[in-house]
Write a protein that holds these residues in place. Sequence first.
Motif, mmCIF file in Angstrom:
data_model
loop_
_atom_site.group_PDB
_atom_site.id
_atom_site.type_symbol
_atom_site.label_atom_id
_atom_site.label_comp_id
_atom_site.label_asym_id
_atom_site.label_seq_id
_atom_site.Cartn_x
_atom_site.Cartn_y
_atom_site.Cartn_z
ATOM 1 N N LEU A 172 1.178 -1.672 -4.639
ATOM 2 C CA LEU A 172 2.897 -0.860 -5.615
ATOM 3 C C LEU A 172 3.609 -1.937 -6.477
ATOM 4 O O LEU A 172 4.190 -2.021 -7.353
ATOM 5 N N ILE A 173 2.851 -3.163 -6.679
ATOM 6 C CA ILE A 173 3.409 -5.153 -7.282
ATOM 7 C C ILE A 173 2.859 -4.477 -8.171
ATOM 8 O O ILE A 173 2.852 -5.004 -9.712
ATOM 9 N N ASN A 174 1.203 -4.283 -8.039
ATOM 10 C CA ASN A 174 0.203 -4.709 -9.519
ATOM 11 C C ASN A 174 -0.205 -3.105 -10.420
ATOM 12 O O ASN A 174 -0.360 -3.022 -11.584
ATOM 13 N N ASP A 175 0.313 -2.014 -9.572
ATOM 14 C CA ASP A 175 0.802 -0.888 -9.848
ATOM 15 C C ASP A 175 1.917 -0.883 -11.263
ATOM 16 O O ASP A 175 2.761 0.547 -12.038
ATOM 17 N N MET A 176 2.794 -1.783 -10.703
ATOM 18 C CA MET A 176 3.510 -2.187 -11.848
ATOM 19 C C MET A 176 5.133 -1.485 -11.762
ATOM 20 O O MET A 176 6.399 -1.008 -12.024
ATOM 21 N N HIS A 177 4.964 -0.662 -10.339
ATOM 22 C CA HIS A 177 5.833 0.816 -9.502
ATOM 23 C C HIS A 177 6.955 -0.537 -9.547
ATOM 24 O O HIS A 177 8.201 0.067 -10.002
ATOM 25 N N ASN A 178 6.537 -1.283 -8.549
ATOM 26 C CA ASN A 178 7.787 -2.285 -8.412
ATOM 27 C C ASN A 178 7.612 -3.497 -8.780
ATOM 28 O O ASN A 178 7.944 -4.571 -8.042
ATOM 29 N N GLY A 179 6.184 -3.572 -9.251
ATOM 30 C CA GLY A 179 6.026 -4.890 -9.682
ATOM 31 C C GLY A 179 6.271 -5.200 -11.271
ATOM 32 O O GLY A 179 7.315 -4.219 -12.470
ATOM 33 N N THR A 180 6.303 -6.227 -11.932
ATOM 34 C CA THR A 180 6.604 -6.434 -13.537
ATOM 35 C C THR A 180 5.091 -6.240 -14.456
ATOM 36 O O THR A 180 4.110 -6.188 -13.479
ATOM 37 N N TYR A 221 0.989 -1.118 0.061
ATOM 38 C CA TYR A 221 0.002 0.218 -0.001
ATOM 39 C C TYR A 221 0.747 1.419 0.009
ATOM 40 O O TYR A 221 1.832 1.357 0.591
ATOM 41 N N ASP A 222 0.417 2.230 -0.709
ATOM 42 C CA ASP A 222 1.176 3.227 -1.023
ATOM 43 C C ASP A 222 0.200 4.857 -0.408
ATOM 44 O O ASP A 222 -0.178 4.843 -1.463
ATOM 45 N N VAL A 223 0.152 5.401 0.585
ATOM 46 C CA VAL A 223 -0.273 6.266 1.133
ATOM 47 C C VAL A 223 -0.645 7.647 -0.002
ATOM 48 O O VAL A 223 -1.858 8.597 -0.723
ATOM 49 N N ASN A 224 1.040 8.084 -0.763
ATOM 50 C CA ASN A 224 0.940 8.485 -1.861
ATOM 51 C C ASN A 224 0.018 8.433 -2.829
ATOM 52 O O ASN A 224 -0.676 9.209 -3.949
ATOM 53 N N HIS A 225 -0.262 7.056 -3.094
ATOM 54 C CA HIS A 225 -1.629 6.898 -4.601
ATOM 55 C C HIS A 225 -3.163 6.804 -4.308
ATOM 56 O O HIS A 225 -4.543 5.995 -5.152
ATOM 57 N N ASP A 226 -3.330 6.999 -2.857
ATOM 58 C CA ASP A 226 -4.685 7.663 -2.118
ATOM 59 C C ASP A 226 -5.028 9.002 -1.947
ATOM 60 O O ASP A 226 -4.447 9.106 -0.329
ATOM 61 N N PRO A 227 -4.977 9.443 -2.719
ATOM 62 C CA PRO A 227 -5.357 11.213 -2.547
ATOM 63 C C PRO A 227 -6.539 11.711 -1.938
ATOM 64 O O PRO A 227 -6.715 12.790 -1.009
ATOM 65 N N PHE A 228 -7.258 10.457 -1.437
ATOM 66 C CA PHE A 228 -8.618 10.909 -0.385
ATOM 67 C C PHE A 228 -7.862 11.039 0.673
ATOM 68 O O PHE A 228 -8.712 11.648 1.540
ATOM 69 N N VAL A 229 -6.957 10.657 1.847
ATOM 70 C CA VAL A 229 -6.691 10.570 3.120
ATOM 71 C C VAL A 229 -6.015 11.647 3.364
ATOM 72 O O VAL A 229 -5.752 12.292 4.355
ATOM 73 N N TYR A 230 -5.285 12.640 1.937
ATOM 74 C CA TYR A 230 -4.835 13.553 2.746
ATOM 75 C C TYR A 230 -5.791 15.329 2.215
ATOM 76 O O TYR A 230 -5.754 16.180 2.423
ATOM 77 N N PHE A 231 -6.954 15.102 2.187
ATOM 78 C CA PHE A 231 -7.914 16.084 2.238
ATOM 79 C C PHE A 231 -9.299 16.047 3.587
ATOM 80 O O PHE A 231 -10.229 15.184 4.110
#
Length: 169
Positions: free
Chosen positions: A134-142, A86-96
Amino acid sequence: YLNSLANTYASAINWTGVSHPSLPNYLGLISGSIQNNPADTTPADGTYGGTTLVDQMATAGISWKAYMEDMPHACDLTDTYSPGNYDVNHDPFVYFNSIRNNAAQCNRVVPFTQFATDLNNNTAPSFMWVTPNLINDMHNGTLTNGDDFLKAQITLVLNSQWYKQGGTI
């Protein structure tokens, strides 16, 4: 799989987003502003005021949910880069603040495990946001990780009553 979708439907090329790293782009998608163009920070480093797209939807009576892969529980406000991928940076909702400080809004930001349940039970909201881990968005995955994830989710959506009753991907 991703290339087959692009070849069949459409492809946006030479698009790099509005800023780098990714957080400002996510903020811009739901608020119309990259805010103060932050680096990849957590909400503990700063949150934002103002109205978001989903605030406007809720006011208009349009149902919505954001499904976050590897988020441990609904409305997780621990503001960390975990558990799992999980990457909180990819969850914009919790920033508001309008979402964080409103339980009815915040509880619509849920673990991805609810996605299939909502589609299968015909309880999916009108607007759904999906953030892979981060795996399935291909950031750290293939590419294979991303393709497999996308194919499984698109297949699930296409077979759902939500889609058959006019849903759009």
